[in-house]
Design a protein around this motif. Structure first.
Motif, PDB file in Angstrom:
ATOM      1  N   HIS A 233     -20.576  -1.670  15.879  1.00 61.09           N
ATOM      2  CA  HIS A 233     -20.261  -0.885  17.173  1.00 61.09           C
ATOM      3  C   HIS A 233     -20.831   0.491  17.472  1.00 61.09           C
ATOM      4  CE1 HIS A 233     -17.082  -3.813  17.442  1.00 61.09           C
ATOM      5  NE2 HIS A 233     -16.580  -3.467  16.119  1.00 61.09           N
ATOM      6  N   GLY A 234     -21.852   0.600  16.678  1.00 59.33           N
ATOM      7  CA  GLY A 234     -22.627   1.838  16.958  1.00 59.33           C
ATOM      8  C   GLY A 234     -22.211   3.125  16.377  1.00 59.33           C
ATOM      9  N   GLY A 235     -21.095   3.067  15.763  1.00 59.27           N
ATOM     10  CA  GLY A 235     -20.494   4.015  14.936  1.00 59.27           C
ATOM     11  C   GLY A 235     -19.160   4.353  15.518  1.00 59.27           C
ATOM     12  N   GLY A 236     -18.295   5.130  14.757  1.00 57.54           N
ATOM     13  CA  GLY A 236     -16.969   5.392  15.259  1.00 57.54           C
ATOM     14  C   GLY A 236     -16.339   6.305  13.988  1.00 57.54           C
ATOM     15  N   THR A 237     -15.179   6.483  14.092  1.00 55.95           N
ATOM     16  CA  THR A 237     -14.651   7.328  13.171  1.00 55.95           C
ATOM     17  C   THR A 237     -13.137   6.668  12.561  1.00 55.95           C
ATOM     18  OG1 THR A 237     -15.110   9.321  14.414  1.00 55.95           O
ATOM     19  CG2 THR A 237     -13.450   9.638  12.578  1.00 55.95           C
ATOM     20  N   ILE A 238     -12.979   6.769  11.227  1.00 48.82           N
ATOM     21  CA  ILE A 238     -11.888   6.166  10.533  1.00 48.82           C
ATOM     22  C   ILE A 238     -10.914   7.541  10.775  1.00 48.82           C
ATOM     23  CG2 ILE A 238     -10.570   5.474   8.770  1.00 48.82           C
ATOM     24  CD1 ILE A 238     -13.223   3.856   8.266  1.00 48.82           C
ATOM     25  N   SER A 239     -10.057   7.831  11.820  1.00 51.34           N
ATOM     26  CA  SER A 239      -9.313   8.732  11.975  1.00 51.34           C
ATOM     27  C   SER A 239      -7.912   8.911  11.501  1.00 51.34           C
ATOM     28  CB  SER A 239      -9.341   9.115  13.594  1.00 51.34           C
ATOM     29  OG  SER A 239      -8.256   8.013  14.133  1.00 51.34           O
ATOM     30  N   ASN A 240      -7.443   7.534  11.184  1.00 51.11           N
ATOM     31  CA  ASN A 240      -5.951   7.384  10.542  1.00 51.11           C
ATOM     32  C   ASN A 240      -6.066   6.452   9.460  1.00 51.11           C
ATOM     33  OD1 ASN A 240      -5.785   8.004  13.547  1.00 51.11           O
ATOM     34  ND2 ASN A 240      -3.685   8.515  12.959  1.00 51.11           N
ATOM     35  N   MET A 241      -5.003   6.747   8.431  1.00 54.63           N
ATOM     36  CA  MET A 241      -4.785   5.713   7.413  1.00 54.63           C
ATOM     37  C   MET A 241      -3.269   5.679   7.196  1.00 54.63           C
ATOM     38  SD  MET A 241      -8.093   5.815   4.897  1.00 54.63           S
ATOM     39  CE  MET A 241      -7.491   4.300   3.905  1.00 54.63           C
ATOM     40  N   SER A 242      -2.673   4.493   6.898  1.00 57.47           N
ATOM     41  CA  SER A 242      -1.400   4.392   6.500  1.00 57.47           C
ATOM     42  C   SER A 242      -1.298   3.345   5.282  1.00 57.47           C
ATOM     43  CB  SER A 242      -0.703   3.859   7.720  1.00 57.47           C
ATOM     44  OG  SER A 242       0.801   3.562   7.612  1.00 57.47           O
ATOM     45  N   GLY A 243      -0.213   3.722   4.366  1.00 50.22           N
ATOM     46  CA  GLY A 243       0.416   2.925   3.515  1.00 50.22           C
ATOM     47  C   GLY A 243       1.643   2.755   3.413  1.00 50.22           C
ATOM     48  N   PHE A 244       2.112   1.682   2.754  1.00 50.78           N
ATOM     49  CA  PHE A 244       3.304   1.459   2.713  1.00 50.78           C
ATOM     50  C   PHE A 244       3.967   0.782   1.163  1.00 50.78           C
ATOM     51  CE2 PHE A 244       7.233  -1.748   2.879  1.00 50.78           C
ATOM     52  CZ  PHE A 244       8.175  -0.933   3.292  1.00 50.78           C
ATOM     53  N   SER A 245       4.976   1.664   0.806  1.00 48.69           N
ATOM     54  CA  SER A 245       5.139   1.582  -0.673  1.00 48.69           C
ATOM     55  C   SER A 245       4.237   1.484  -1.672  1.00 48.69           C
ATOM     56  CB  SER A 245       6.068   0.075  -0.767  1.00 48.69           C
ATOM     57  OG  SER A 245       6.694  -0.091  -1.920  1.00 48.69           O
ATOM     58  N   GLN A 246       3.808   0.493  -2.327  1.00 50.14           N
ATOM     59  CA  GLN A 246       2.912   0.789  -3.296  1.00 50.14           C
ATOM     60  C   GLN A 246       1.518   0.859  -2.917  1.00 50.14           C
ATOM     61  OE1 GLN A 246       0.356  -2.390  -6.209  1.00 50.14           O
ATOM     62  NE2 GLN A 246       2.060  -3.240  -5.320  1.00 50.14           N
ATOM     63  N   SER A 247       1.262   0.617  -1.565  1.00 49.43           N
ATOM     64  CA  SER A 247      -0.381   0.994  -1.160  1.00 49.43           C
ATOM     65  C   SER A 247      -0.229   2.344  -0.733  1.00 49.43           C
ATOM     66  CB  SER A 247      -0.582   0.101  -0.001  1.00 49.43           C
ATOM     67  OG  SER A 247       0.213   0.333   1.132  1.00 49.43           O
ATOM     68  N   GLY A 248       0.863   3.139  -0.570  1.00 45.40           N
ATOM     69  CA  GLY A 248       0.971   4.437  -0.193  1.00 45.40           C
ATOM     70  C   GLY A 248       0.291   5.575  -1.147  1.00 45.40           C
ATOM     71  N   PRO A 249       0.487   5.356  -2.295  1.00 43.84           N
ATOM     72  CA  PRO A 249      -0.620   6.497  -3.263  1.00 43.84           C
ATOM     73  C   PRO A 249      -2.096   6.164  -3.273  1.00 43.84           C
ATOM     74  CG  PRO A 249       1.547   5.927  -4.383  1.00 43.84           C
ATOM     75  CD  PRO A 249       1.421   5.128  -3.198  1.00 43.84           C
ATOM     76  N   ALA A 250      -2.423   4.855  -3.076  1.00 41.78           N
ATOM     77  CA  ALA A 250      -3.709   4.576  -3.068  1.00 41.78           C
ATOM     78  C   ALA A 250      -4.468   5.045  -1.761  1.00 41.78           C
ATOM     79  CB  ALA A 250      -3.953   3.104  -3.292  1.00 41.78           C
ATOM     80  N   VAL A 251      -3.664   4.514  -0.817  1.00 42.50           N
ATOM     81  CA  VAL A 251      -4.207   5.006   0.752  1.00 42.50           C
ATOM     82  C   VAL A 251      -4.436   6.942   0.642  1.00 42.50           C
ATOM     83  CG1 VAL A 251      -3.500   5.357   3.089  1.00 42.50           C
ATOM     84  CG2 VAL A 251      -3.284   3.168   2.005  1.00 42.50           C
ATOM     85  N   ALA A 252      -3.271   7.171   0.258  1.00 37.45           N
ATOM     86  CA  ALA A 252      -3.513   8.915   0.038  1.00 37.45           C
ATOM     87  C   ALA A 252      -4.672   9.317  -0.563  1.00 37.45           C
ATOM     88  CB  ALA A 252      -2.288   9.582  -0.520  1.00 37.45           C
ATOM     89  N   LYS A 253      -5.133   8.606  -1.904  1.00 44.73           N
ATOM     90  CA  LYS A 253      -6.171   8.945  -2.516  1.00 44.73           C
ATOM     91  C   LYS A 253      -7.303   8.878  -1.935  1.00 44.73           C
ATOM     92  CE  LYS A 253      -9.053   8.985  -6.265  1.00 44.73           C
ATOM     93  NZ  LYS A 253      -9.529  10.378  -6.695  1.00 44.73           N
ATOM     94  N   VAL A 254      -7.468   7.592  -1.295  1.00 48.18           N
ATOM     95  CA  VAL A 254      -8.797   7.044  -0.732  1.00 48.18           C
ATOM     96  C   VAL A 254      -9.032   7.962   0.688  1.00 48.18           C
ATOM     97  CG1 VAL A 254     -10.184   5.352   0.510  1.00 48.18           C
ATOM     98  CG2 VAL A 254      -8.819   4.986  -1.356  1.00 48.18           C
ATOM     99  N   ALA A 255      -7.801   8.239   1.417  1.00 52.18           N
ATOM    100  CA  ALA A 255      -7.915   8.967   2.816  1.00 52.18           C
ATOM    101  C   ALA A 255      -8.327  10.318   2.316  1.00 52.18           C
ATOM    102  CB  ALA A 255      -6.855   8.979   3.483  1.00 52.18           C
ATOM    103  N   ALA A 256      -7.844  10.905   1.424  1.00 56.91           N
ATOM    104  CA  ALA A 256      -8.040  12.233   0.909  1.00 56.91           C
ATOM    105  C   ALA A 256      -9.602  12.311   0.424  1.00 56.91           C
ATOM    106  CB  ALA A 256      -7.326  12.930  -0.199  1.00 56.91           C
TER     107      ALA A 256
END
Length: 222
Positions: free
Chosen positions: A122-145
């Protein structure tokens, strides 16, 4: 369009697992519809970790500057079958009671895969949002930060109090990452902590982000 809201992200969370079983959406034959909006699926993973990366479609044009990575919760043995992925996912739940979930590696790889597809296809873009639920939440927080994603929206993070960096938890959330999360992450917790009470000695405490307590029925996330 305006920035994706927490309500938009929650609506996508509700559709992650169903979307992964619909090849017509994954292949781009039709858009994902969630919460009154349409989305193009950029990337997906359906293994021990289940996630989609999507971007909103406005007036027939996809806005890749608002790409959201949304990661589903645990595949519980019995509730979601007895396959290898369900066994591994349930095993990860137990491990997350003493350190950050092993899902963090999958989610990190998925972030990299999505970023590469945005650039290549797509010639670029931005990952502007991330979301996790239950077990995936802390891992999403880690990667997003780690990647300084501007907006993180999580729901009932399982094992959050065990996810911070330590000598025994070297993949955990660092002090610098926690500072980012405190400014950019919103975590929704159920008032009775039905989901997270048994996640460790802190009984569902979440040590990062801005926390909001709501009634369990307001989540509507399976």
């Amino acid at each position: 369009m305006a920035t994706l809201t927490d309500q938009n992200i929650q609506a996508i969370q509700n559709k992650v697992k169903k979307t992964l079983s619909d090849s017509s959406i994954l292949d781009g034959e039709k858009p994902l519809k969630a919460g009154g909006l349409k989305y193009e699926v950029i990337d997906s993973i359906d293994g021990t970790t289940q996630a989609i990366a999507v971007a909103p479609v406005i007036d027939g044009k996809t806005d890749y500057s608002q790409t959201a990575i949304v990661v589903a919760g645990t595949q519980l043995i019995g509730k979601e079958g007895f396959g290898e992925e369900a066994w591994n996912s349930t095993k990860n739940v137990v491990e997350a009671r003493s350190g950050i979930t092993p899902q963090v590696d999958d989610i990190s790889d998925f972030y990299d895969s999505t970023a590469a597809k945005l650039e290549k296809d797509h010639g670029g873009g931005t990952i502007s949002n991330m979301s996790g639920f239950s077990q995936s939440g802390p891992a999403v927080a880690k990667v997003a930060a780690a990647h300084q994603v501007p907006k993180i929206t999580n729901f009932m993070d399982w094992g959050a109090s065990n996810s911070l960096y330590s000598k025994d938890n070297p993949k955990g959330i660092t002090a610098e990452e926690k500072t980012w999360l405190d400014k950019h992450a919103t975590i929704y917790m159920d008032s009775t902590r039905d989901v997270t009470y048994l996640d460790g000695k802190s009984h569902g405490d979440i040590p990062y982000g801005k926390k909001y307590i709501v009634e369990r029925r307001q989540f509507f996330i399976s």
